[in-house]
Scaffold this motif. Sequence first.
Motif, short mmCIF file in Angstrom:
data_model
loop_
_atom_site.label_atom_id
_atom_site.label_comp_id
_atom_site.label_asym_id
_atom_site.label_seq_id
_atom_site.Cartn_x
_atom_site.Cartn_y
_atom_site.Cartn_z
N MET A 293 -4.06 0.52 -9.24
CA MET A 293 -3.56 1.71 -9.43
C MET A 293 -2.13 1.66 -10.11
SD MET A 293 -2.44 4.01 -6.07
CE MET A 293 -1.38 5.66 -6.31
N ARG A 331 -6.07 7.33 1.46
CA ARG A 331 -4.91 6.75 0.79
C ARG A 331 -3.71 7.54 0.76
NH1 ARG A 331 -6.07 3.40 -4.75
NH2 ARG A 331 -7.40 2.26 -3.40
N TYR A 335 1.23 9.37 3.80
CA TYR A 335 2.45 10.15 3.15
C TYR A 335 2.15 11.12 1.99
CZ TYR A 335 3.62 5.79 5.51
OH TYR A 335 3.44 4.62 6.58
N PRO A 336 1.43 12.21 2.38
CA PRO A 336 1.32 13.23 1.36
C PRO A 336 2.62 13.81 0.65
CG PRO A 336 0.88 14.23 3.30
CD PRO A 336 1.40 12.72 3.88
N SER A 337 2.46 14.16 -0.42
CA SER A 337 3.45 14.59 -1.45
C SER A 337 3.40 16.13 -1.16
CB SER A 337 3.24 14.14 -2.77
OG SER A 337 4.30 14.94 -3.75
N TYR B 175 2.33 -2.14 -0.86
CA TYR B 175 1.49 -1.02 -0.85
C TYR B 175 0.02 -1.56 -0.13
CZ TYR B 175 -1.17 3.07 -1.94
OH TYR B 175 -1.73 4.62 -1.89
N GLU B 177 -3.01 -0.21 0.66
CA GLU B 177 -4.27 0.26 0.20
C GLU B 177 -4.87 -0.55 -0.88
OE1 GLU B 177 -5.14 2.88 2.10
OE2 GLU B 177 -2.98 3.15 3.07
N LYS B 180 -1.17 -1.79 -6.50
CA LYS B 180 -0.41 -0.69 -7.12
C LYS B 180 0.73 -1.22 -8.10
CE LYS B 180 1.74 3.72 -5.42
NZ LYS B 180 2.40 4.30 -4.48
N ASN B 205 14.07 12.59 -2.86
CA ASN B 205 12.49 13.36 -3.27
C ASN B 205 11.47 12.55 -2.35
OD1 ASN B 205 12.68 10.93 -4.23
ND2 ASN B 205 12.37 11.53 -6.60
N ALA B 207 8.61 12.72 0.44
CA ALA B 207 7.99 13.90 1.18
C ALA B 207 8.41 13.53 2.51
CB ALA B 207 6.47 13.66 0.81
N ALA B 208 8.41 14.88 3.05
CA ALA B 208 8.47 14.77 4.59
C ALA B 208 7.40 14.24 5.30
CB ALA B 208 8.87 16.31 5.04
N PRO B 209 7.49 13.62 6.43
CA PRO B 209 6.41 13.12 6.93
C PRO B 209 5.56 14.25 7.64
CG PRO B 209 8.45 12.67 8.44
CD PRO B 209 8.75 13.30 7.01
N GLN B 213 3.88 12.54 12.83
CA GLN B 213 3.63 11.18 12.54
C GLN B 213 4.99 10.26 12.27
OE1 GLN B 213 1.57 11.24 8.53
NE2 GLN B 213 -0.26 10.43 9.54
N PRO B 216 7.03 5.05 9.23
CA PRO B 216 7.34 3.67 9.36
C PRO B 216 8.27 2.97 8.21
CG PRO B 216 5.28 3.86 8.32
CD PRO B 216 5.81 5.44 8.74
N SER B 219 7.97 2.25 4.33
CA SER B 219 7.66 3.20 3.13
C SER B 219 8.80 3.30 2.32
CB SER B 219 7.18 4.68 3.66
OG SER B 219 8.18 5.30 4.21
#
Lengths: 859, 591
Positions: A293, A331, A335-337, B175, B177, B180, B205, B207-209, B213, B216, B219
């Motif tokens: 990616m 994926r 932690y979605p944006s 990462y 998954e 990346k 910037n 993202a809020a969890p 959740q 961890p 991240s």
Amino acid sequence: MQNHIPQPPHTAGLGYQGLRPRIEPSQVPSPIETIETDRQAWEEKSYMTLPGAHVPLSTSEFAAVDQGNSSPRFIRVTTWNVPTSSRLASDCAIPLSVIVQPFADLDPREEEIPVVDFGQNGPERCGRCRGYVNPWCSWVAGGMRWRCNLCGHETEVSTAYFSNVDANMLRLDHAQRPELNRGTVDFVVSEEYWAQHPPPNINPSYFSAELPLTGPKQPLPMNYIFAFDVSNDAIERGFLKTSCDLLKTVLYGGTSLDGQQLDSSLPPASQVTILTYDRTLHFYDLNSDLTPMLVVADLDEVFVPMRDRLFVDPVGRRHAIEALLDALPQRFAQYPSRDSSLGSALRGILASLAGRGGHVILFQSTLPNTGLGALPNGSVEPELYDTDKEKTLHKPRDVSWLDVGEELAGEGIGVSMFLAPNKYMDIGSVGAVANQTGGELFFHPKFDFNRDAVALESQLQRVVRRYQGYNVKMKFRCSSGLRITKHYGNFVQSDPTDLDFGILDADKAIVADFEHSSSLNPREYTHIQCATLYTTVWGERRVRVINLALQVAEMAGNVFQYADMDAVFCRFAREAMVNMSKQKLSAIREELTEKCSAIMLGYRTKCAAASRTSQLIIPEAFKAFPAFLLGLLKSKPLKGRHVSSDVRNYTAHRILSLPPRDLIHSMYPRLLALHDLDEQVALPQIYTVDTPDPGVEGEVGVVHYDYGQIQMPSLMRNSHFFMEVSGIYLVDNEEILIFWVGSGVSPQLLQDLFGTDDFMSLDHRLHYLPRLQTTLSAQVHNILTKRMSSRGGRKPKIFVARQNHDAAEIEFSDMLVEDQNNGAMSYIDYLALIHKQITNVLNNGSALGGSASIRGSPW
Amino acid sequence: MLNFEDVEERDGVRFSWNVWPSSRIEATRTVVPISALYTPLKIREDLPPVLYEPVACKPPCRAILNPYCQIDIRGKLWICPFCLSRNTFPPHYKDISNTNLPAELLPKYTTIEYTLARPAQVPPVFLFVIDTCLDEEDLKALRDAIVISLSLLPPYALVGLITFGTMTQVHELGYAECTKSYVFRGGKEYQPKQIQDMLGLSSQNRAAPRPGQPLPPQSFGASRFLLPVSQVEFQLTGILESLSRDPWPVATDKRALRCTGVALSVAVGLLETTYPNTGARIMLFAGGPATEGPGMVVSNELKEPIRSHHDIDRDSAKHYKRAIKFYEALAKRASNNGHVVDLFAGCLDQVGLQEMKSLPNSTNGAIVLSDSFATSIFKQSFLRLFSKDDQGHLQMGFNATFDVQTTKELKVSGLIGHSISAGKKHIVNEEDVNNSLIMIQPTLMSYTFDTPSQPVLLDSVSIKHDVILLLDTFFHILIFHGELIAQWRKQGYQEQEGYENFKELLELPVADAQELLVERFPIPRYIVCDQGGSQARFLLSKLNPSTTHMSATMYGSTAGAGAGQAIFTDDVSLQVFMEHLKRLAVGAQTN
């Protein structure tokens, strides 16, 4: 009508102000009658395309025989008898326009469009106007030269194309030449016709590690980019997962959500890539087994991290693609944006497809609030409604959306968008990209798998399967005496005569206005030629030429008699949509009514001057017109009262591309009474045929089911006035289907259709129609299947509305456009208003719409 | 006064003057400035283990207790020799007496190493910055070398990976998954803040969890890119193994686009944000000059030749000044944070070291130049960096602050007349005096029959047809066979009976050379050549041209055979140079 039901109280409309003429509802002109009469007329016979005959309505199913004149399937004119002079044209008040749908699907009974290859020389073209050779050209000087039917210029016949002519001045090889026999022809063209790489941008919108390409662009098989918004909203409602799953079926076939077997629908030799984006852009190297990616976080100066490796053969890399599509929803779920950088993603797409062209199918759920063209959150809609600034809601808030659309179209890239917002997402800005590139918008607000997935899948399949071309250029030419003035549709207009489309497909129609430059000779035909230069999905450069010869009329009566209501309606609708970004909606509505009145007035003064002023005279060809126009006034983009600008803009986008048939079905939805379907209707005709082999003992005949000749039930008018409480009705506006169930419905009917006999236990969240072993169920399913196939396989969303119980009833009653609703009058009142406008002009001699008293009215 | 060579042996320090001038004026008259050459991490086998904290003078002096301090056993006091302030011993020194002194007060331990009980706060960081514009073979060799180095790192060491070519990719090793990486455009000069934002290292910037959740720690910034080698070895090896040549096409009239500048600035930016003021090494592996973006040495058009010494002298090198400025700014940022930049070049042509030299120079990084990453020079030198002491610790100091300060102090002057190649100069800065001298004045050993091997003059007269010469220039180790010796060897006398002494003669320099090879970093280039062979130029270029083609007699006859080989050069010989020097010195006095 004895037991009709009243309009439900929640449909707010407008009453007629002033003394209302007494009219019996069943006595007013019925739009359904017009549609049904014409439909039955063309059920049995074929339409011969030579000029002179009445043309079938767009709503009728007809089979056309191309006699050298294009079929109305591809081209319609607002009147098939063109007025001889501009004076006559303005007296008739019928706009002069053509509506072309170059890639329209053929009826199965019709012959395929011939493909003609002239080799390196290319098709014969006029030396002056560059028109293409066609059946209406004439051969002079013993076949040495041909005279152009458009401009009259005589061009030398090239040696390769020369043929001797016979005594009638017909070429000896006439019969073997499809381009001289058929009105619609595809020419295969050579390198000369290749698209050019656009000149490099002084202010580049993306950055490349390579030098910009110049010169002609080699046509390639269609490249696809599938782009997914992976922000929080897309994940939460399951839209991302659903679209990933459905994409797998598109690429590799499989079982559809409603159980059909689908094969892979991508054109062979196509290459694909996958892009995702939230706060950053993510490219994937599908050539590598690790599928790395690659994140591009530079949203202001976008670039592609690789180029040649980006596109892969979907079959060869099936494993990698499927694994990626399986993995994507999870994926990003962790932690979605909350942000989406669609504007920058489009630049990335542009950079990826630059020099290739292709189709981008993207799935978006969020307002693009970061990156290029970032849009501020928080709509100010309610404040702007019905003010002078209202029009700003209907165009892009940031000009960069128009710029990127134009640049994409210039590179031969089309962008289709599946939009599934949970809240305001500014389709006025985002949708501009689809508008400009010839792509299509699909709208699934507050995505719900049960309700929307089947429709979404059918749309996605249609997008890939329908006939289409990319890197498209279109040009209209017409006979001397006429000239093309304006175009309406979804495209970029690079110069006054040429239209550019990133892609153009079977479901899109374009409207072009024309006007007189001098008087026409009424004893000759006048001609219109539309040439569409495109690259097929398998990478062949072609020109589709559509030729139309029209009669010229000196009498207003002929102009009206051969007028084409469908085309006029389509033209008016397009103009109204374009004006949304320039005018207040209320002004557009007023103008539409005045234009309708002007046609009626023109007919009255030119053709029926003797009739009493108290009588409303409607020309035969326009009988259904006021009802359709009322439907347009009540449509989502134009109707009064509060409609979110997203819905308005999405529907406006659709109206700007829909061909007449679909437009009429959308504006005046089809309503069916399911409780009194005829026994025979919508069932295959059963007949037996004697076996040709007499040797088989005992078998006298074989039972045949003929599905092709299913008889469709008659429609009914869109008003509660004609409905009964004991009935079940089905309304269909091409996008949604609503089964309305009356409170007095018989349990047997419910049992037959839904499999439950209790009105109260009928599930209002039912989004599919169960298949039952009953005649009624079979009939309704057959009707739906038939309609689906005429829509190219698209399936509408299905709702059930129990009378006085379910929310879907509001939508249902809004679709009954003859009633007083949607902030507008009922059909009868509307006719009265038109009548009043006309009488006003006749009695007072003022101009239409000029008098303050009418302007001041709610219209 | 000890012998200064002994002092260097003991403390790794050597001064230009061993007597201090008494006044400032006198100091200016010494001409040669007073300076010290110091090897702080010199390996000392005899040091006692000192497992406690050093005792320091009061601030701001903070000098450390040492054998030169005056101590008052009874008063439990000591006087700092630098600031002359009195300090009391800490309570646990109460038992000291004249016979019971701690190691740091013993005269023999003028150098001492404390092993601090507190653990290093941050493990060492290794950030590999790898050029992918390489031949497959080269790239494979490089990949393999780096994979091996991973196994040599302590398991807790943090590693990161940046690859570059047309673009720069920062690999997010944390990462899980998939593979990346963040991509940076090669042609753009990114500001540190931009790099930080794009890598998502700035906190605002994020993202809020999602509710419910837990967030961890994995991240977050640093731990996404720099992870313990034990944790990511598998993944990193996977990435390295799948690493392929830069995918962008290169036209025949172009050089590959190589954005070394962006890669380095991203590397510096990454470490600066994540691990400021801690021990970290950026290891750059470059297969050629930077041809793209900031720090560009030459454009990617082949028609533009790479700048030469001449161009630099004439100030006509197109990108030179801008590149120097760019790398110097980077070097400053790196050294301010105590980060080391090592340069490994695997390229036959220049890699632009002249522009980049400020990076290793002001950060005390290593430079290894080799013709290709497939050469053993590169492999062995690179792996030698990770050599460990007998306790399995890397022989590498990560006291970043100290490194930087001392390196800045370390200025070796007077190396004029030496190769101007930046790499070699840099090594002079790092090595001790003997090795530095070897670099400036190579040693030449002569081997012949009947006499033991002896050092001979580095002069063309030393070349004789019946000797074997061993040249050690620090960067090269060269064995040179005289004409006659070579002839015999070719005829295979060494294999015949009765010629054992010849065989021995042949083997002796080889054995000596091996001995030298083992000790040296970077591994020198090892050359074996014959008189008259092309490789012999390496020897000839080092010799004093006392006999040149110009010293031929007027009558065209060459000097006698005993006079050694003539060297074709316009340079003056040492003798001429000395004559000139003498004349100048005398002249100066008479003035």
